[in-house]
Design an enzyme around this catalytic site. Structure first.
Site, mmCIF file in Angstrom:
data_model
loop_
_atom_site.group_PDB
_atom_site.id
_atom_site.type_symbol
_atom_site.label_atom_id
_atom_site.label_comp_id
_atom_site.label_asym_id
_atom_site.label_seq_id
_atom_site.Cartn_x
_atom_site.Cartn_y
_atom_site.Cartn_z
ATOM 1 N N GLU A 50 0.641 -1.048 0.054
ATOM 2 C CA GLU A 50 0.119 -0.198 0.366
ATOM 3 C C GLU A 50 1.020 1.472 0.003
ATOM 4 O OE1 GLU A 50 -2.965 0.180 -0.521
ATOM 5 O OE2 GLU A 50 -3.552 2.009 -0.456
ATOM 6 N N HIS A 52 3.749 2.285 -1.818
ATOM 7 C CA HIS A 52 3.767 1.915 -3.187
ATOM 8 C C HIS A 52 2.565 2.504 -3.833
ATOM 9 C CE1 HIS A 52 6.391 -1.753 -1.823
ATOM 10 N NE2 HIS A 52 7.766 -0.290 -2.501
ATOM 11 N N ASP A 165 11.602 6.727 3.431
ATOM 12 C CA ASP A 165 13.326 6.693 3.176
ATOM 13 C C ASP A 165 13.612 7.772 3.228
ATOM 14 O OD1 ASP A 165 14.126 3.695 2.138
ATOM 15 O OD2 ASP A 165 12.269 3.732 1.891
ATOM 16 N N GLN A 168 17.283 9.092 1.639
ATOM 17 C CA GLN A 168 17.315 8.667 0.468
ATOM 18 C C GLN A 168 16.628 9.778 -0.783
ATOM 19 O OE1 GLN A 168 16.032 5.149 -1.389
ATOM 20 N NE2 GLN A 168 14.399 5.212 -1.973
ATOM 21 N N VAL A 191 3.410 5.567 5.080
ATOM 22 C CA VAL A 191 2.078 4.477 5.017
ATOM 23 C C VAL A 191 1.681 3.499 6.344
ATOM 24 C CG1 VAL A 191 -0.037 2.854 4.380
ATOM 25 C CG2 VAL A 191 1.337 4.939 2.936
ATOM 26 N N SER A 200 6.234 -1.818 4.911
ATOM 27 C CA SER A 200 8.165 -2.275 3.868
ATOM 28 C C SER A 200 7.750 -3.377 3.704
ATOM 29 C CB SER A 200 8.839 -2.025 5.094
ATOM 30 O OG SER A 200 10.079 -3.022 4.257
HETATM 31 P P1 AMP Z 1 11.378 -0.027 -2.238
HETATM 32 O O1 AMP Z 1 10.733 -0.687 -3.159
HETATM 33 O O2 AMP Z 1 11.315 -0.349 -0.673
HETATM 34 O O3 AMP Z 1 12.785 1.110 -3.087
HETATM 35 O O4 AMP Z 1 10.613 1.595 -1.986
HETATM 36 C C1 AMP Z 1 10.349 2.091 -3.501
HETATM 37 C C2 AMP Z 1 9.248 3.709 -3.269
HETATM 38 O O5 AMP Z 1 8.470 3.396 -1.834
HETATM 39 C C3 AMP Z 1 10.659 4.689 -2.345
HETATM 40 O O6 AMP Z 1 10.623 5.888 -2.573
HETATM 41 C C4 AMP Z 1 10.106 4.117 -0.754
HETATM 42 O O7 AMP Z 1 10.593 5.517 0.172
HETATM 43 C C5 AMP Z 1 8.668 4.145 -0.587
HETATM 44 N N1 AMP Z 1 7.896 3.781 0.191
HETATM 45 C C6 AMP Z 1 8.262 2.200 0.485
HETATM 46 N N2 AMP Z 1 7.438 1.429 1.986
HETATM 47 C C7 AMP Z 1 7.149 3.245 1.774
HETATM 48 C C8 AMP Z 1 6.023 3.575 2.541
HETATM 49 N N3 AMP Z 1 5.467 2.488 3.960
HETATM 50 N N4 AMP Z 1 4.964 4.432 2.982
HETATM 51 C C9 AMP Z 1 5.584 5.579 1.696
HETATM 52 N N5 AMP Z 1 6.264 5.541 0.745
HETATM 53 C C10 AMP Z 1 6.910 3.856 0.771
#
Ligand code: AMP
Length: 303
Positions: A50, A52, A165, A168, A191, A200
């Protein structure tokens, strides 16, 4: 569900285009731009949730067409990290991406992104060095390099990143500015699950007990937020409150628990009235390392 050789994924309500080559990706954006459309990018490593989906929806608000990349980037993992066991499920990702409003999933292979002879990297100084940079010294170089490549390949007008992140986001903003990359960076809120745990892809690694213990991260952030809101500005005190709260969970092993300036990540002894503080956490539960953060404003000085 159907993925055919022409890279179209048909789902009941709409068509999602799945592209795997850089050439096809470039052609897609060029076509959209010729039609006068704007393009948004949401870079991910897949195993979508959710969090993403919220980024994809936000990208929809800012652009006419939305591309989500799904790529587990090997160069941002150290040899001892979880690259090979990082969860992957492209078919499920396609459903979630489409439902959230993506038009394209760009899912290149490692060989497409890093062909033989690849020899370049993007290194961001200063703000890459503390926090994640200490625990994962090569991580941001891998992130900055792959995100730069995605910006060059997709050529989107905007790109959405999650505040989850936090460092990042700061690193991406820095190299976009430094390298004059013509993309607008949009940051989306974190989220959370109903009990406060930040969503995550790595949460599935947690044992049921560790999953319960992990809610301490959000509680620690909230308790420390209250300290700031009631006037505490001494950094060491704030960091002690963060760490002491987390240490109430015996399973939790703190990697870092820090308070820093939300823009520069500087760590003054005391924060000033009105200053934005970011509380940053990285904590291990068994072999799973989770990160979380929150931003809190120091109350303005009372006259
Ligand atoms: P990742 O697939 O973990 O590399 O995350 C891809 C993107 O989704 C990054 O910009 C993360 O910061 C964002 N993201 C990951 N988890 C969450 C979350 N719980 N809430 C909002 N954005 C997220």
């Amino acid at each position: 569900m159907l993925i055919n050789s022409d890279s179209f994924f048909i789902c009941p309500t709409a068509i999602l285009t799945v592209l795997t080559t850089i050439e096809d990706m470039r052609r897609y954006t060029a076509d959209k731009k010729r039609q006068g459309h704007t393009v948004g990018l949401v870079p991910t490593m897949g195993y979508l949730h959710e969090g993403h989906a919220s980024l994809i929806r936000l990208a929809r608000d800012h652009a006419d067409s939305v591309v989500t990349s799904v790529f587990v980037n090997p160069t941002q993992f150290a040899p001892n990290e979880d690259f090979s066991r990082y969860p992957r499920d492209l078919e499920r990702d396609l459903v979630l991406a489409r439902e959230a409003g993506a038009d394209v999933v760009f899912a290149p292979t490692v060989a497409e992104m890093y062909p033989d002879g690849f020899a370049t990297s993007v290194q961001v100084q200063s703000i890459s060095l503390p926090f994640e940079g200490i625990s994962r010294p090569t991580h941001f170089e891998g992130v900055a390099t792959v995100v730069t490549k995605f910006f060059n390949i997709v050529g989107s007008d905007i790109a959405v990143f999650g505040r989850k992140d936090y460092q990042q986001c700061v690193v991406v903003r820095q190299f976009v500015r430094d390298l004059n990359i013509p993309v607008k960076i949009v940051i989306a809120p974190t989220v959370r699950e109903v009990d406060g745990l930040a969503m995550s892809s790595r949460n599935i690694y947690l044992s049921p007990e560790a999953r319960k213990s992990a809610t301490i991260l959000y509680r620690a952030l909230q308790e420390t937020r209250q300290c700031i809101e009631s006037g505490e500005t001494h950094r060491a005190t704030l960091e002690r409150v963060l760490a002491a709260t987390i240490n109430r969970e015996p399973q939790a092993q703190i990697d870092y628990a820090a308070a820093a300036d939300a823009d520069t990540l500087a760590q003054p002894d005391n924060f000033a009235p009105g200053q934005q503080i970011v509380l940053l956490l990285a904590v291990r539960f068994g072999s799973t390392r989770l990160i979380d953060n929150t931003v809190v404003a120091v109350p303005p000085e009372v006259q």
